[in-house]
Design an enzyme around this catalytic site. Structure first.
Site, PDB file in Angstrom:
ATOM      1  N   THR A 149       0.334  -0.870   0.584  1.00 32.30           N
ATOM      2  CA  THR A 149       0.234   0.081   0.551  1.00 32.30           C
ATOM      3  C   THR A 149       0.543   1.428  -0.038  1.00 32.30           C
ATOM      4  O   THR A 149       0.808   1.588  -1.339  1.00 32.30           O
ATOM      5  CB  THR A 149      -1.447   0.020   1.135  1.00 32.30           C
ATOM      6  OG1 THR A 149      -0.172   0.120   2.224  1.00 32.30           O
ATOM      7  CG2 THR A 149      -2.189  -0.919   0.952  1.00 32.30           C
ATOM      8  N   LYS A 174       3.973  -6.818   3.908  1.00 33.68           N
ATOM      9  CA  LYS A 174       3.939  -5.882   3.860  1.00 33.68           C
ATOM     10  C   LYS A 174       3.675  -4.970   4.594  1.00 33.68           C
ATOM     11  O   LYS A 174       3.330  -5.175   6.051  1.00 33.68           O
ATOM     12  CB  LYS A 174       2.970  -5.450   3.019  1.00 33.68           C
ATOM     13  CG  LYS A 174       1.605  -6.033   3.016  1.00 33.68           C
ATOM     14  CD  LYS A 174       0.288  -4.883   3.628  1.00 33.68           C
ATOM     15  CE  LYS A 174       0.347  -3.328   2.749  1.00 33.68           C
ATOM     16  NZ  LYS A 174      -0.454  -2.416   4.044  1.00 33.68           N
ATOM     17  N   THR A 217      -2.104  -1.987   7.529  1.00 36.31           N
ATOM     18  CA  THR A 217      -2.847  -3.762   7.452  1.00 36.31           C
ATOM     19  C   THR A 217      -0.628  -3.811   7.694  1.00 36.31           C
ATOM     20  O   THR A 217       0.204  -3.586   6.763  1.00 36.31           O
ATOM     21  CB  THR A 217      -3.051  -4.452   6.723  1.00 36.31           C
ATOM     22  OG1 THR A 217      -4.120  -3.412   6.550  1.00 36.31           O
ATOM     23  CG2 THR A 217      -2.746  -5.866   6.668  1.00 36.31           C
ATOM     24  N   GLU A 241       6.753   4.464   7.229  1.00 39.41           N
ATOM     25  CA  GLU A 241       6.430   6.068   7.315  1.00 39.41           C
ATOM     26  C   GLU A 241       6.632   7.102   7.926  1.00 39.41           C
ATOM     27  O   GLU A 241       6.193   6.689   8.649  1.00 39.41           O
ATOM     28  CB  GLU A 241       4.158   5.779   7.013  1.00 39.41           C
ATOM     29  CG  GLU A 241       3.751   5.023   5.642  1.00 39.41           C
ATOM     30  CD  GLU A 241       2.488   5.271   6.868  1.00 39.41           C
ATOM     31  OE1 GLU A 241       2.071   5.142   7.359  1.00 39.41           O
ATOM     32  OE2 GLU A 241       1.887   5.167   5.147  1.00 39.41           O
ATOM     33  N   ASN A 279       0.021  10.942   6.753  1.00 39.33           N
ATOM     34  CA  ASN A 279      -1.035   9.985   7.725  1.00 39.33           C
ATOM     35  C   ASN A 279      -1.839  11.164   7.423  1.00 39.33           C
ATOM     36  O   ASN A 279      -3.487  10.565   7.865  1.00 39.33           O
ATOM     37  CB  ASN A 279      -0.247   9.815   8.690  1.00 39.33           C
ATOM     38  CG  ASN A 279       0.356   8.592   8.501  1.00 39.33           C
ATOM     39  OD1 ASN A 279      -0.949   7.186   7.543  1.00 39.33           O
ATOM     40  ND2 ASN A 279       1.006   8.737   8.893  1.00 39.33           N
ATOM     41  N   SER A 295      -5.682   6.529   3.934  1.00 43.42           N
ATOM     42  CA  SER A 295      -5.316   5.477   3.799  1.00 43.42           C
ATOM     43  C   SER A 295      -5.409   4.297   4.920  1.00 43.42           C
ATOM     44  O   SER A 295      -6.075   4.523   6.034  1.00 43.42           O
ATOM     45  CB  SER A 295      -4.109   5.175   3.655  1.00 43.42           C
ATOM     46  OG  SER A 295      -3.327   6.077   4.825  1.00 43.42           O
TER      47      SER A 295
END
Lengths: 385, 385
Positions: free
Chosen positions: B148, B170, B181, B261, B380, B385
């Site tokens: 993602t 992932k 996730t 991230e 974010n 997401s």
């Protein structure tokens, strides 16, 4: 008028030279009586600053003549020497006021781990004692002298029938402040004994300071003190006193929320239909502390999926099929699935209301928080505090 | 080689049209046997996605013929219809492979709260079945199809004597991923039964995936699956198998930490001298999740006072006078006070090691985390997401 509003109090805020900036950094609040009842609540952090250890100890007597506060250093993680510095500060205040150190509470805020410059503290106490005054300006000077990264002084007052409450605060929370410290001093001229004052303070802080959660951090120095002079001669009922104390505390908490570091949103998270009040508070806090929720709200995005994810981590009863999530009045999740398109919820303004209804019981609680912004990251990464 | 490294496995990753971007978004991993033992661990979040509910159920048999995974939608908070979509996906895979739906696990990742486009999923399964292949490229395609906000595919392999383990992952964590996730599929050609596979998986994830904590969030979809074909004919001891599974899992976790991230730092927090391993893990997590610690580290600031503040919130035994805090090898706090000037600890590089020694017992644990950067806030807040 804040702390000098109620009869029987004087205050001062001076530049003692503790802060390198030369700003005001030492405050003194004195209760001239006739009564000297006092109560305090302190951080639950296991790492407690020297002034917290000291003030908690002296408060066992439920009497205070004065509170001395400094910014520019938290005096936390400073060992036995740090505790001696706090003791020496209380002794110095006691000396200039002609009382005993056991009647002097001490509060400190600033960087953890550094000793205080005690020569500056001592001469600052002398200067503050000379400046003591019952004026509005003196209260405002005191409120300024405790600020660290706060952008403004935060004061509030409440009026009873023939008596009043005043107070100031700095920082951002009771159990979860956003920086080194949340300190608050409240004063009243009501006639009230130490035991009832303690009851009222615990009742008020439980639903005000304890429900602000900016970033989950709990300071080593958090302190809320209330001093009662009895100078009004009026003795309100405990319920009446507690109600006004709660109202003044909530006023201060709203000011903390508005001035939290980097905040662009004031977010109220109400959890209702909970099996217990503790569940409601716990779930509210889990949501308030979730960085994915906080960043989504910074982006004005009604991303209720992140709210569902966050509350699913709670150690509390939850039934996903009964759960409802609404933002700014629009129910987005209900009956186990999406209820309305999230584009219908406009979160572009500063004030955001999240309502989570668990439909499991009668209890509710509201947690106040803020978003997670670039400003927060900037303030907390670029400067040591 | 990742999942197709061990003998007996084929994989595929295709663009099914679930993602608007047109990127690969559907992966299939098939175990051609002869064995079909399998085990799985799933999110502890109370809000569980439909594919988690399904896969947990089918894993009770400890047998799997295949795993189908999609990105582009988490299929979480989608009600009974969402569960039917997962069931239909498993049925479709079972049909093309000539097996039963009960032998097919399903994993999904992406935005919470939206239904999956089932026509795209079904035609994607057909396309993936046609593309199934035991090549390295096929494994890489599958690893890509589940990404993602990840910036790269994450794969690992480990070699036993005559047998091997492969896997991809992932996302960013098991109990605390940074986005919707964390999904991982591991394969092995070792001969091992379902019960031992389950034991090995729980032992491995407990000290690898469970010790990555990027931001305290726990997804609705977290899943780690391991499939054993037995095609090597070699039966390692449980200890030997667990050790290699742990090593491959840790390799994947390091890749998650590196690709989290907005991360600019890879931070290892070791808590030692704890009264119990649970205390060590809990204290490590409290520090890893503290935004004031994370922003200080983003700023390369060895602000140990924030570490002391954070760990003081832990529900664990702590004695401030015994506590030691070191960053990158320099002890900054010991004996209840400052030990060395923090300017001596250089945190300017990407790798940061924090060691907290409680001096209370023999237990220790290391939590892996990242910093809180502008990039994290940007990713974010600007995108759903």
């Amino acid at each position: 008028m804040s702390v000098t509003g109620p009869a029987g109090f004087r205050a001062a805020g001076v530049a003692a030279g503790i802060k390198a900036s030369g700003d005001r950094d030492l405050a003194l609040v004195v209760n001239d009586g006739p009564g000297q009842a006092a109560a305090g609540v302190f951080t639950t952090n296991k790492v407690k600053a020297a002034p917290v250890l000291w003030s908690r100890q002296v408060l066992q007597e439920r009497r205070l003549r004065a509170v001395v506060l400094n910014s520019g250093g938290a005096n936390a993680c400073t060992g036995p020497e740090g505790f001696q510095d706090t003791h020496a500060t209380a002794e110095k205040v006691a000396e200039v006021l002609g009382t005993g150190a056991i009647e002097v509470a001490v509060c400190s805020t600033g960087l953890i781990g550094e000793r205080l410059p005690m020569d500056a503290v001592r001469s600052g106490v002398d200067a503050a004692a000379r400046a003591l005054d019952g004026s509005e300006q003196a209260a405002t000077d005191a409120a300024h002298a405790v600020l660290t990264t706060d952008t403004k002084a935060k004061q509030a007052t409440g009026q009873g029938e023939g008596w009043s409450i005043g107070g100031f605060v700095k920082g951002a929370g009771m159990l979860a402040p956003n920086l080194a410290t949340m300190l608050s001093v409240l004063t009243t001229d009501a006639v009230i004994d130490g035991e009832n004052l303690d009851k009222a303070l615990r009742a008020a802080t439980r639903v005000t300071f304890d429900r602000l959660d900016v970033d989950g951090g709990t300071s080593t120095n958090d302190t809320v003190l209330v001093l009662a002079s009895g100078a009004s001669g009026v003795e309100p009922s405990l319920a009446e006193f507690t109600a006004l104390l709660t109202s003044v505390s909530q006023d201060l908490v709203r000011q903390l929320q508005a001035d939290a570091e980097g905040a662009t949103k004031a977010i109220d998270i109400t959890v209702r239909g909970a099996a217990s009040e503790a569940d409601a508070v716990h779930i509210g806090r889990i949501i308030a502390e979730d960085n994915l929720v906080k960043t989504a709200l910074f982006g004005s995005d009604p991303n209720w999926g992140r709210i569902a994810m966050a509350l699913g981590r709670a150690e509390a009863e939850i039934d996903v099929d009964k759960l409802e999530i609404a933002t700014n009045g629009v129910t987005l999740f209900a009956g186990g699935t999406k209820a309305r398109d999230r584009a219908e919820a406009d979160l572009s303004g500063r004030d955001i209301e999240i309502v989570v209804d668990l439909h499991l019981g009668e209890h509710e609680a509201t947690i106040l928080t803020t978003d997670l912004s670039h400003g927060y990251v900037e303030e907390n990464s670029a400067y040591s505090s």
